[in-house]
Design a protein around this motif. Structure first.
Motif, short mmCIF file in Angstrom:
data_model
loop_
_atom_site.label_atom_id
_atom_site.label_comp_id
_atom_site.label_asym_id
_atom_site.label_seq_id
_atom_site.Cartn_x
_atom_site.Cartn_y
_atom_site.Cartn_z
N LEU A 55 -70.29 -10.30 -32.37
CA LEU A 55 -70.72 -8.92 -32.63
C LEU A 55 -69.97 -7.91 -31.77
O LEU A 55 -69.90 -6.74 -32.11
N SER A 56 -69.40 -8.35 -30.64
CA SER A 56 -68.71 -7.38 -29.77
C SER A 56 -67.41 -6.92 -30.41
O SER A 56 -67.05 -5.75 -30.30
N ALA A 57 -66.72 -7.81 -31.08
CA ALA A 57 -65.44 -7.45 -31.70
C ALA A 57 -65.55 -7.35 -33.21
O ALA A 57 -64.57 -7.05 -33.89
N TRP A 75 -79.20 -6.84 -31.45
CA TRP A 75 -78.00 -6.31 -30.80
C TRP A 75 -78.01 -6.79 -29.36
O TRP A 75 -78.81 -6.31 -28.55
N PRO A 76 -77.16 -7.75 -29.01
CA PRO A 76 -77.32 -8.43 -27.72
C PRO A 76 -76.64 -7.72 -26.55
O PRO A 76 -76.30 -8.36 -25.56
N PHE A 77 -76.45 -6.40 -26.65
CA PHE A 77 -75.74 -5.67 -25.59
C PHE A 77 -76.65 -4.57 -25.02
O PHE A 77 -77.70 -4.29 -25.58
N ALA A 78 -76.19 -3.94 -23.94
CA ALA A 78 -77.01 -2.93 -23.27
C ALA A 78 -76.68 -1.50 -23.70
O ALA A 78 -77.24 -0.54 -23.17
N THR A 79 -75.75 -1.35 -24.64
CA THR A 79 -75.46 -0.02 -25.20
C THR A 79 -75.34 -0.17 -26.72
O THR A 79 -75.23 -1.28 -27.24
N ALA A 80 -75.33 1.00 -27.40
CA ALA A 80 -75.19 0.98 -28.86
C ALA A 80 -73.72 0.95 -29.28
O ALA A 80 -73.44 0.97 -30.49
N ASP A 81 -72.80 0.89 -28.33
CA ASP A 81 -71.37 0.90 -28.68
C ASP A 81 -71.07 -0.20 -29.67
O ASP A 81 -71.43 -1.36 -29.44
N GLY A 82 -70.40 0.15 -30.73
CA GLY A 82 -69.95 -0.86 -31.70
C GLY A 82 -70.91 -1.08 -32.84
O GLY A 82 -70.55 -1.69 -33.84
N VAL A 83 -72.13 -0.59 -32.72
CA VAL A 83 -73.11 -0.89 -33.77
C VAL A 83 -72.77 -0.14 -35.07
O VAL A 83 -73.05 -0.64 -36.17
N SER A 84 -72.12 1.04 -34.94
CA SER A 84 -71.75 1.77 -36.17
C SER A 84 -70.83 0.95 -37.04
O SER A 84 -70.96 0.96 -38.27
N GLY A 85 -69.88 0.27 -36.40
CA GLY A 85 -68.95 -0.57 -37.16
C GLY A 85 -69.70 -1.67 -37.90
O GLY A 85 -69.42 -1.97 -39.07
N PHE A 86 -70.69 -2.25 -37.21
CA PHE A 86 -71.49 -3.29 -37.85
C PHE A 86 -72.25 -2.70 -39.05
O PHE A 86 -72.28 -3.28 -40.13
N LEU A 87 -72.85 -1.52 -38.85
CA LEU A 87 -73.67 -0.93 -39.91
C LEU A 87 -72.83 -0.52 -41.11
O LEU A 87 -73.29 -0.63 -42.26
N ASP A 88 -71.60 -0.05 -40.86
CA ASP A 88 -70.70 0.28 -41.98
C ASP A 88 -70.50 -0.94 -42.88
O ASP A 88 -70.54 -0.84 -44.11
N LEU A 89 -70.26 -2.08 -42.22
CA LEU A 89 -70.05 -3.31 -42.99
C LEU A 89 -71.34 -3.73 -43.69
O LEU A 89 -71.34 -4.12 -44.86
N SER A 118 -83.15 3.24 -29.27
CA SER A 118 -83.43 4.49 -30.01
C SER A 118 -82.20 4.92 -30.78
O SER A 118 -82.29 5.35 -31.94
N GLU A 119 -81.06 4.84 -30.10
CA GLU A 119 -79.81 5.25 -30.73
C GLU A 119 -79.51 4.36 -31.95
O GLU A 119 -79.13 4.85 -33.01
N ILE A 120 -79.74 3.08 -31.81
CA ILE A 120 -79.49 2.17 -32.94
C ILE A 120 -80.44 2.47 -34.09
O ILE A 120 -80.02 2.51 -35.25
N GLU A 121 -81.71 2.73 -33.78
CA GLU A 121 -82.66 3.10 -34.85
C GLU A 121 -82.16 4.34 -35.59
O GLU A 121 -82.20 4.41 -36.82
N ARG A 122 -81.69 5.34 -34.82
CA ARG A 122 -81.20 6.58 -35.45
C ARG A 122 -80.01 6.30 -36.37
O ARG A 122 -79.93 6.83 -37.48
N LEU A 123 -79.10 5.45 -35.89
CA LEU A 123 -77.90 5.14 -36.70
C LEU A 123 -78.30 4.37 -37.96
O LEU A 123 -77.75 4.62 -39.04
N ILE A 124 -79.24 3.47 -37.84
CA ILE A 124 -79.68 2.70 -39.03
C ILE A 124 -80.32 3.65 -40.04
O ILE A 124 -80.06 3.55 -41.25
#
Ligand SMILES: NC(=O)c1ccc[n+]([C@@H]2O[C@H](COP(=O)([O-])OP(=O)(O)OC[C@H]3O[C@@H](n4cnc5c(N)ncnc54)[C@H](OP(=O)(O)O)[C@@H]3O)[C@@H](O)[C@H]2O)c1
Length: 287
Positions: A55-57, A75-89, A118-124
């Motif tokens: 999930l990181s790359a 999401w096994p990380f401490a920030t929302a970085d990268g989650v947008s890429g996952f959600l696009d896919l 919270s940030e991930i919920e908003r992006l979803i």
């Protein structure tokens, strides 16, 4: 009670972890078609189709999502970085996402929330996917931190004996996740998930002692000593301070208890004592 849909393939992330490891067998028992993503697919629970992915790359993620209808996202990380890429896919392939979030997410979306969930919920919520948010309280499995002290000395040295927590058995998070993946009625739900009661840390330790058949003693230490230990484990100082302040507050104000697990699954949430029995082997000297 929801109705079963003809859900297609379900992708489970975090399938080798505490929650995902319980979720995969539950879905398989319901006859679901399960694909599980892991960095090392040989560790995936039997019966699921394992697929390698990071999930990181986002390595392997596009092919893991191919042909998938619903996704369990951890999401096994401490920030929302990268989650947008996952959600696009995910948006490109799937219809529904069940996200393992946290009870620390404030209900009011206007309230500032310093946590990445919270940030991930908003992006979803901004995607075209339907979603269910599982806002879990503290996991019973967090007490595995105490396992080395229990194995070696039969004692837990920690502050705030009387801090009362409604820790949740990871099986119950998985049981709610399974319903949310299999039934359409959970779309748009934000489920606050806890165990069935708030029990003090000292009573948690005694429950572990009962489960392993050996007494385990609570030994109170000053918060400052605990802080040093957390920093030595690599905790951020600000995070350690806010955690200690929070735990201190639970002596007079126990964590809330919700009935959501039972409301969704029809079965009472499992107690901490049940969790300790299920995990007695993790505290055994030979472990
Ligand atoms: N602990 C709590 O009290 C609490 C409360 C609320 C919410 N949460 C949330 O719950 C989640 C943790 O759940 P858990 O306890 O079930 O997890 P866990 O047991 O710590 O397992 C982590 C999972 O993430 C996978 N993973 C780690 N790095 C990865 C990567 N780069 N790519 C793909 N997969 C990766 C691991 O798989 P492999 O290592 O096998 O690849 C493993 O399956 C976190 O998102 C946390 O924020 C925790």
């Amino acid at each position: 009670v929801g109705f079963m849909t003809d859900r297609g393939k379900i992708l489970v992330t975090g399938a080798t972890g505490k929650v995902g490891g319980e979720l995969v067998p539950l879905l398989l028992a319901e006859g679901a078609d399960v694909r599980a993503l892991a960095r090392d697919p040989s560790k995936i629970p039997a019966g699921a189709e394992g697929t390698p992915g990071d999930l990181s790359a986002l390595d392997g993620v596009a092919s893991a999502l191919n042909g998938v209808d619903a996704v369990f996202l951890l999401w096994p990380f401490a920030t929302a970085d990268g989650v947008s890429g996952f959600l696009d896919l995910a948006e490109h392939h799937a219809r529904h996402v069940v996200f393992l979030s946290s009870m620390n997410v404030p209900d009011d979306p206007e309230e500032p929330a310093p946590i990445f969930h919270s940030e991930i919920e908003r992006l979803i919520a901004r995607t075209g996917l339907s979603w269910t948010f599982l806002r879990a309280g503290g996991f019973a499995g967090n007490t595995l931190e105490w396992a080395p002290q229990i194995r070696e000395e039969g004692v837990v040295r920690w502050p705030f004996a009387g801090a009362a927590r409604s820790l949740i058995h990871e099986h119950d998070i998985a049981a709610v996740a399974a319903r949310a993946l299999l039934e359409d009625v959970h779309q748009g739900a934000k489920y606050a998930l806890t165990g069935p009661e708030a029990i003090t840390q000292e009573d948690q330790v005694h429950a572990i002692g009962e489960a392993i058949g050996r007494p385990v003693r609570w030994a109170e230490i000053p918060p400052g000593v605990a802080r040093e230990r957390l920093l030595a484990q690599g905790w951020d100082p600000g995070f350690a301070d806010s955690a200690l302040t929070y735990w201190a507050s639970l002596v007079d104000n126990p964590e809330p208890v919700t009935s959501t697990v039972e409301d969704v699954t029809g079965k009472p949430a499992r107690t901490f004592a049940e969790w300790a029995i299920d995990h007695a082997h993790d505290f055994a000297p030979e472990h």
